[in-house]
Design an enzyme around this catalytic site. Structure first.
Site, PDB file in Angstrom:
ATOM      1  N   CYS B  88      -6.332   5.897  -5.259  1.00  0.00           N
ATOM      2  CA  CYS B  88      -7.377   5.040  -5.763  1.00  0.00           C
ATOM      3  C   CYS B  88      -8.661   5.868  -5.649  1.00  0.00           C
ATOM      4  CB  CYS B  88      -7.402   3.747  -5.073  1.00  0.00           C
ATOM      5  SG  CYS B  88      -8.377   2.604  -5.943  1.00  0.00           S
ATOM      6  N   HIS B 197      -1.501   1.595  -4.877  1.00  0.00           N
ATOM      7  CA  HIS B 197      -1.575   1.945  -3.308  1.00  0.00           C
ATOM      8  C   HIS B 197      -0.287   2.064  -2.597  1.00  0.00           C
ATOM      9  CE1 HIS B 197      -6.065   1.381  -2.886  1.00  0.00           C
ATOM     10  NE2 HIS B 197      -6.154   1.041  -3.992  1.00  0.00           N
ATOM     11  N   GLU B 199       0.406   2.896   0.018  1.00  0.00           N
ATOM     12  CA  GLU B 199       0.223   2.607   1.550  1.00  0.00           C
ATOM     13  C   GLU B 199       0.268   1.069   1.852  1.00  0.00           C
ATOM     14  OE1 GLU B 199      -2.082   3.127  -0.538  1.00  0.00           O
ATOM     15  OE2 GLU B 199      -4.144   2.606   0.322  1.00  0.00           O
TER      16      GLU B 199
END
Ligand SMILES: Nc1ncnc2c1ncn2[C@@H]1O[C@H](COP(=O)(O)OP(=O)(O)O)[C@@H](O)[C@H]1O
Ligand SMILES: [Mg+2]
EC number: 6.3.5.3
Lengths: 80, 226, 752, 80
Positions: B88, B197, B199
């Site tokens: 990002c 994302h 994560e």
């Protein structure tokens, strides 16, 4: 003290979603007769000294490296 | 736990740095915090540039972070082959640093959007994607306001020709990215930029699933085998 | 600065006792002004007048609400969990394992009407700083919103701006947005409500308070520089004191700088960790005036401040304006002299401007100088704590009886229940709020266990701070409020808001522990509004006592009215709960087939203030649904026990729109449909809004154990999960696809 | 066809966080001699007809209602 204006606009081949959204909204608000709108950024850079060639070269470098992303944007400089 | 050390850079305004570090730990590597003002990579084996709004993204996403002291170390190291993942805002920083081609601009619908997004992993040869199978479909959150990937026609066709599109949006394209591009890699495959994302998709409890974990285990495998 | 002649010093005030002062223009009553003179034994200086006028304003002093709010204290239930109660920046609740949480909700209604984006953004910023000032790490935000009709042109101006502002600010801080409300009603057209909640986590032994003890300790102002933000009101002061040219128009709006706030959060947490903060206060409404008077009043009692040391964004600001400025992203700390260097070092690391502007004293006076001249010399407590208190007259609205007599029982009922369900599901108040919530980051920090569309947001609190003890706990939180119910019966309406938030927290398996509230009303000078307020507070305090959940803090917003027409009285109640093992949380939605679908609680024919009456008939009348707190409590206990044993596949509380909407939403969230049989009158069963009810799906095999736990609660077996449609036996079926289309298209059609 | 430029800047008394962030970054990038930077927006409005008084009045109204947020921003118009 002098003021240098840096105008930054998306390159014409890149879709300007903000400009288009405005253009689309205009007729709804009763504005007709607008062919297109483009939105960009405007920077007012106040420099300490006079806007001589050296200073302008400095601002140009600043525009190239920071104020504009030349991959997608064009910029112009002018002294006000 | 492996001895591989993965650095996670914190810029002022970074937000997902803890999440990235958690993902590294869950992949059983060691997360090493790196600080924007410290021009030292502390010998890490790989680096993640996390999501967030570095310097508020006030000028342009990633524009100011690119000049941080730590980036002056990272840029040459990445060129020399250090595995680097930009997520990002990290992707935006990598584009601004010219480690990756193209740019990320304001979403087509002009809104910040946070969605669980279907993606297809297109390139499993990079340092960060080898644990996926080619063409694998995954669900990973996307959340961005400036996530629309753009590049000129020549760059775009080069990316496609060389298979450097790492992941593509399936279903609704959330931001108007060209060719539905969600992530790209450099020629060497060590630097990857990704708008979604991973994560945030590493634990059943907190994400839409665990589809993001292979990004982090991939790099580990590469490091262990190196 | 050669402006000495313009400075209204203390000595000048003493020499010119009869100089006219613009106290009325600043919103001060004559008797209030007389009282200030009496306190000081002279006329106030213009700076002192600035301080008293803002500290004694309704907003800061709670002068109209105080006499009622006391009930939250006097009726507070015993609670071992409460570490800090009302009266501080925010309450603090013990959640176990050495952890505490702090939470509070606050309004930013008027600014959000004037400038939706910045108004809402700075609303988030303000409440986040409140939470930081308790020593906590902010970990989540929520937003409770009210707008005029969805399709009204002004709503199209206000809502997108408000949503973008909340997202733009909150997302930039890295705070997941885990819940909130969006409600539309005609009465909010000129008065949207923007209530923002922030949740923070801290170690139980690290609570910070707004206090300035210890003479000789330094007062540090840090964060953004001070500019002419939000001091529109101060211009009258300027006109009495300043020359023409310095009267440049001052903006009445504040703009936010979320990047600075994010860095301020990290900077504060590092200051706390380094233990270099004796006391701390955020700068919100009334800025430096509020921070200095409150810190001094709660500390040793005195403070000397050099106001000319305040770093300015605009050098032309006058001391009165500095005192009143509402520039955002500022904090004030009290630091021992030995720690000042370390404090400054940490601020420098974060590039955060910080300036020592004064010192704590034991003089009992707050003294401020401006380039050497004494311009303020007051006992700080008189401004901070001893403001005027009004017991304003109140009376039951003349139309209240008639309103309650207007019973919805006689309203024509629909023949086509299928169409009616779809009509409600697509109506703005019940339609999917994804257009709004998709603009909020709910993932950041990686601890969000539940967020939209769950009944309550749920966060895991483990690993919030470096070096913390491990914990399996989670914190659930929900805000609710129903202006229509409250209009019909303010006492019950406030209780219903509490009951719903409490039930929402229970729905995910958490134990409700504590309450915050934001009371949005019209003008307190209108006795009928004051009655609504008094009744709502009484109802809320009584219900909190019965449910055993103390009020830890909150906020009052008056004057929400256009002309003489007030908004629907809107108490918004936030309930916080704890789940001991966060992995036991109960999720919304039918995610598997073959689970038994049960309706818990009793359904009566209750349509007063209901969404059905509103959507189908534009009707508001009768009485709201009956409050049954004992039943709410039993239901919550059942949910916590069933969650802890892992018996439930899914849960969803019943509220607006009744069972029909709960069933539809459970199908939509979980991707499986269900097949159910209605036990009684289909219309009433589907659309009544009786309280203390919950829809659950019990895991196969767990039915008998659940039945054991549910002894004493009305349990109706409705059917089973499965299939790709909502099937009501003998009546109708609707595919999930059609449900989804109806549910999700309403807001995009209006706002895209 | 004519092009009207609308420049929109934050009112001087309003905090310009964007400009401030740029100004703070400049010395780090080796640019000195800049006193301040302000960031605003620039719109290029292409109108169908000539930029006569009526058209300009129209664009002014457009700027007031849509392009600028006059609560916090000022704007200027010029024909290019
Ligand atoms: N509706 C309410 N219920 C309970 N406490 C309230 C309410 N309104 C205000 N308070 C309490 O009064 C105190 C002052 O409120 P406020 O001015 O909003 O705080 P701050 O000064 O931190 O902004 C706080 O402790 C707040 O929690
Ligand atoms: Mg406060």
């Amino acid at each position: 003290m002098a003021r240098v204006i840096v105008d930054v606009m998306l390159k014409p081949e890149i879709l300007d979603a903000q400009g288009q959204a405005i253009a689309r909204a205009l007729p709804r608000l009763g504005f007709t007769g607008v062919a297109s709108v483009r939105q960009g950024k405007r920077f007012e850079v106040e420099i300490d000294g006079p806007a001589d060639d050296a200073a302008l070269a400095e601002v140009r470098k600043m525009a190239e490296t920071l104020l504009a992303n030349t991959v997608i944007e064009d910029f112009t400089l002018r002294v006000e | 736990m492996s001895t591989a050390r993965v650095g996670v850079i914190t810029f002022p305004g970074s937000l997902d740095d803890r999440d990235a570090a958690r993902a590294v730990r869950l992949a059983e590597a060691r997360a090493v915090p790196l600080w924007h003002a410290d021009p030292d990579l502390h010998g890490v084996d790989a680096v993640i540039l996390p999501g967030g709004f570095s310097y508020g993204d006030y000028l342009r996403a990633g524009a100011i972070a690119r000049f941080a002291p730590v980036m002056q170390e990272l840029i040459p190291a990445a060129r020399a082959g250090l595995p680097v993942l930009g997520i990002c805002n990290g992707f935006q920083v990598l584009c601004e640093s010219h480690l990756l081609p193209g740019a990320l601009i304001r979403n087509e619908n002009l809104h910040f959007g946070c969605h669980d997004q279907r993606l297809r992993v297109e390139n499993t040869e990079t340092a960060w994607t080898s644990e996926y199978s080619p063409g694998q479909e995954v669900v990973i959150p996307v959340k961005n306001g400036e996530g629309r990937y753009v590049a000129d026609a020549a760059t775009l066709s080069e990316l496609e020709r060389e298979g450097r599109v790492v992941a593509r949006y399936l279903g609704v394209n959330p931001n108007g990215s060209m060719n539905d591009i969600a992530g790209v890699t450099n020629e060497a495959g060590n630097v990857v930029g990704l708008m979604p994302h991973p994560e945030h998709a590493i634990e059943e409890l907190t994400g839409p699933g665990t589809d993001g974990l292979p990004f982090f285990t991939s790099v580990l495998k590469r490091l262990v085998n190196a | 600065m050669s402006s000495a002649p313009h400075i209204d010093s203390v000595s000048r005030a003493a020499e010119t006792p009869d100089e006219r002062q613009p106290y009325a223009e600043l919103g001060m009553k004559t008797d209030e002004y007389v009282r200030v003179k009496h306190i000081l034994g002279r006329r106030p200086t213009s700076c002192e007048l600035a301080i008293y006028s803002v500290m004694w304003s309704e907003h800061c002093s709670y002068k109209s609400s105080k006499v009622h709010l006391r009930q939250f204290g006097t009726k507070a239930p015993e609670s071992d969990a409460l570490l800090v109660g009302m009266g501080e920046n925010a309450g603090v609740v013990d959640v176990g394992d050495g952890w505490a949480v702090t939470f509070k909700i606050e309004s930013h209604n008027h600014p959000s009407y004037v400038e939706p984006y910045q108004g809402a953004a700075t609303g988030v910023g303000g409440i986040v700083r409140d939470i930081m000032s308790m020593g906590a790490r902010p970990v989540a935000v929520m937003d409770s919103l009210r707008f005029g009709p969805a399709d009204a042109p002004d709503t199209r101006r206000v809502l997108p701006g408000v949503v973008a502002g909340i997202g733009g600010y909150g997302n930039s801080l890295g705070l997941p947005n885990i819940g909130g409300e969006v409600v539309f009603d005609e009465s909010y057209l000129g008065n949207p409500l923007v209530n923002a909640l922030c949740l923070g986590v801290l170690r139980k032994d690290q609570i910070k308070l707004a206090t300035a003890p210890g003479p000789g300790n330094k007062v540090v102002l840090f964060g953004n520089r001070t500019g002419p933000d939000g001091i529109g009101g101060a211009s009258v002061l300027a006109s009495a004191t300043f020359d023409e040219e310095s009267q440049a128009k001052r903006p009445s709006v504040q703009v936010g700088d979320p990047f600075t706030e994010k860095v301020l959060i990290e900077c504060c947490l590092e200051l706390f960790a380094a233990d270099v903060v004796v006391g701390i206060q955020d700068l919100g409404a009334a800025g430096v005036s509020c921070a200095t008077t409150e810190l001094a009043a709660k500390g040793t009692g005195g403070m000397d401040v050099r106001l000319d040391l305040v770093p300015l964004r605009d050098e032309t600001l006058r001391p009165e304006e500095i005192l009143m400025s509402e520039s955002q992203e500022r904090m004030m700390a009290v630091v021992t002299p030995e720690d000042v260097d370390r404090f400054m070092e940490i601020c420098a690391k974060w590039d955060m401007p910080a300036t020592v502007i004064g010192e704590v004293t034991d003089t009992g006076r707050l003294r401020m100088t401006w380039h050497g001249e004494l311009i303020v010399d007051i006992p700080p407590g008189t401004a901070a704590d001893e403001g005027p208190v009004y017991d304003r007259p109140y009376s039951r609205p003349l139309d209240q009886d008639e309103l309650q007599r207007r019973d919805p029982a006689g309203l024509p009922r629909p023949d086509d229940l299928r169409a009616e369900l779809l009509r409600l599901l697509g109506s703005p108040n019940l339609a999917s709020k994804e257009w709004v919530t998709a603009q909020y980051d709910r993932y950041v920090r990686g601890n969000t266990v539940l967020a939209t569309p769950a009944d309550a947001g749920l966060l895991r609190i483990d690993e919030v701070m470096p070096g913390a003890e491990p914990s399996t706990r989670g914190v659930a939180i929900s805000t609710d409020g129903n202006g229509r119910y409250t209009r019909l019966d303010p006492y019950a309406g406030a209780q219903l808001a509490l009951a719903e938030a409490y039930r929402n927290v229970a729905a995910v398996g958490a134990r409700p522990l504590a309450v915050t509230n934001c009371l949005n009303f019209g003008s307190p000078e209108d006795p009928e509004v004051m009655w609504q307020f008094a009744e709502a507070v009484r109802g809320l305090a009584d219900a909190c006592q019965t449910l055993g959940v103390p009020v830890t803090g909150g906020n009052v917003s008056f004057y929400n009215q256009t002309g003489s027409t007030a908004i629907l009285p809107t108490p918004v109640v936030g309930v916080l709960g704890v789940i001991d093992d966060v992995t036991n949380r109960v999720r919304p939605g039918f995610t598997e087939e073959g689970a038994t679908v049960l309706l818990l609680g009793e359904t009566r024919e209750e349509f007063g203030g209901s969404e059905w009456a509103h959507v189908a008939h534009g009707h508001l009348g009768g009485l709201p649904p009956a409050v049954d707190l004992a039943a709410e409590r039993r239901l919550a206990e059942l949910m916590a026990a069933a969650a802890a044993e892992g018996l439930l596949l899914a849960s969803h509380d019943l509220s607006d729109g009744g069972l029909a909407i709960a069933l539809a939403e459970s199908c939509l969230t979980g991707r499986y449909g269900c097949r159910v049989t209605l036990p009684a009158d289909p219309f009433v069963t589907l659309f009544s809004e009786s309280t203390a009810r919950m829809l659950v799906a019990v895991k196969p095999g767990a039915e008998s154990r659940f039945a054991e736990l549910a002894a004493g609660i009305a349990v109706t077996e409705l059917g089973r999960t499965g299939g790709d449609a909502l099937v009501i036996e003998d009546l109708f079926e609707i595919s999930i696809t059609e449900l989804r289309e109806t549910h999700t298209s309403t807001l995009p059609a209006i706002f895209d």
